[in-house]
Write a protein that holds these residues in place. Sequence first.
Motif, short mmCIF file in Angstrom:
data_model
loop_
_atom_site.label_atom_id
_atom_site.label_comp_id
_atom_site.label_asym_id
_atom_site.label_seq_id
_atom_site.Cartn_x
_atom_site.Cartn_y
_atom_site.Cartn_z
N SER A 97 24.54 -3.66 92.52
CA SER A 97 25.98 -3.72 92.75
C SER A 97 26.62 -4.73 91.82
O SER A 97 26.07 -5.80 91.57
CB SER A 97 26.28 -4.13 94.19
N GLU A 98 27.80 -4.37 91.32
CA GLU A 98 28.57 -5.31 90.52
C GLU A 98 29.70 -5.84 91.38
O GLU A 98 30.29 -5.11 92.18
CB GLU A 98 29.14 -4.63 89.28
N PHE A 99 30.00 -7.11 91.23
CA PHE A 99 31.07 -7.74 91.99
C PHE A 99 32.22 -8.04 91.04
O PHE A 99 32.01 -8.53 89.94
CB PHE A 99 30.56 -9.02 92.66
N VAL A 100 33.43 -7.71 91.48
CA VAL A 100 34.62 -7.87 90.66
C VAL A 100 35.47 -8.99 91.23
O VAL A 100 35.79 -8.99 92.43
CB VAL A 100 35.42 -6.55 90.59
N HIS A 101 35.82 -9.94 90.40
CA HIS A 101 36.67 -11.06 90.78
C HIS A 101 38.12 -10.59 90.90
O HIS A 101 38.48 -9.53 90.40
CB HIS A 101 36.54 -12.17 89.73
N ASP A 102 38.95 -11.38 91.55
CA ASP A 102 40.38 -11.05 91.68
C ASP A 102 41.07 -10.87 90.33
O ASP A 102 42.10 -10.20 90.24
CB ASP A 102 41.11 -12.14 92.48
N CYS A 103 40.50 -11.46 89.27
CA CYS A 103 41.08 -11.31 87.93
C CYS A 103 40.84 -9.92 87.36
O CYS A 103 41.40 -9.56 86.33
CB CYS A 103 40.52 -12.37 86.97
N GLY A 104 39.97 -9.13 88.04
CA GLY A 104 39.69 -7.78 87.59
C GLY A 104 38.41 -7.62 86.80
O GLY A 104 38.02 -6.51 86.46
N GLU A 105 37.73 -8.71 86.52
CA GLU A 105 36.51 -8.67 85.72
C GLU A 105 35.26 -8.76 86.59
O GLU A 105 35.26 -9.43 87.63
CB GLU A 105 36.49 -9.83 84.72
N VAL A 106 34.18 -8.08 86.15
CA VAL A 106 32.88 -8.21 86.80
C VAL A 106 32.39 -9.63 86.56
O VAL A 106 32.51 -10.16 85.46
CB VAL A 106 31.87 -7.19 86.21
N PHE A 107 31.87 -10.25 87.60
CA PHE A 107 31.36 -11.62 87.43
C PHE A 107 29.89 -11.69 87.81
O PHE A 107 29.36 -10.82 88.48
CB PHE A 107 32.17 -12.63 88.24
N HIS A 108 29.26 -12.76 87.37
CA HIS A 108 27.86 -13.03 87.66
C HIS A 108 27.75 -14.43 88.24
O HIS A 108 28.47 -15.34 87.80
CB HIS A 108 27.00 -12.90 86.40
N ALA A 109 26.88 -14.60 89.23
CA ALA A 109 26.70 -15.91 89.84
C ALA A 109 26.28 -16.91 88.78
O ALA A 109 25.38 -16.65 87.99
CB ALA A 109 25.65 -15.83 90.94
N LEU A 110 26.96 -18.03 88.77
CA LEU A 110 26.70 -19.06 87.77
C LEU A 110 27.06 -20.40 88.38
O LEU A 110 28.14 -20.55 88.96
CB LEU A 110 27.57 -18.79 86.54
N ILE A 111 26.18 -21.36 88.28
CA ILE A 111 26.47 -22.70 88.77
C ILE A 111 26.79 -23.56 87.56
O ILE A 111 26.02 -23.61 86.60
CB ILE A 111 25.28 -23.29 89.55
N VAL A 112 27.97 -24.18 87.61
CA VAL A 112 28.42 -24.99 86.48
C VAL A 112 28.72 -26.41 86.92
O VAL A 112 29.01 -26.66 88.09
CB VAL A 112 29.67 -24.39 85.80
N CYS A 113 28.69 -27.31 85.98
CA CYS A 113 29.07 -28.70 86.22
C CYS A 113 30.58 -28.74 86.49
O CYS A 113 31.36 -28.19 85.72
CB CYS A 113 28.71 -29.56 85.01
N SER A 114 30.96 -29.41 87.57
CA SER A 114 32.38 -29.49 87.91
C SER A 114 33.16 -30.34 86.91
O SER A 114 34.38 -30.25 86.84
CB SER A 114 32.55 -30.09 89.31
#
Length: 139
Positions: A97-114
């Motif tokens: 399954s692909e997940f689509v963000h409210d911006c309309g783009e498919v996103f991937h889980a990613l942990i980033v430095c705040s």
Amino acid sequence: MAILGRKWVVVILRELLLSETTRFDDIVYETGIPRDILSGRLRDLEEIGLLMREQYSEHPPRYEYRLTEQGKDLYGVVQSIRAWGDKHLRADPEFVSEFVHDCGEVFHALIVCSECGRELKAGDSRVDNSFHRSDALAH
């Protein structure tokens, strides 16, 4: 934290976080969790404050299960576990399954430095204090 390690709990959280499934029978159908086990796990998750039940039918009594803010805070964790499973365990990657963000783009889980926005990977961070769990146990 122990509750997250119990069998079926991450699957229940996945259903409540990543789909629109909220009703007991639908959770059973979507996950295959035995009814008695699901009932116990939902009760446990309610007791520790990760979800709440809302009655939607009086006769017979039926409930929907909704995540609390505390439960919703596990979204990133569950997305990361899902992404790891899709990458390393799926035998049918064409059905991921692909997940689509409210911006309309498919996103991937990613942990980033705040602070800098760079992706965090194993070995990129360290604990910056001298406290150790054994210090607390000694008191």
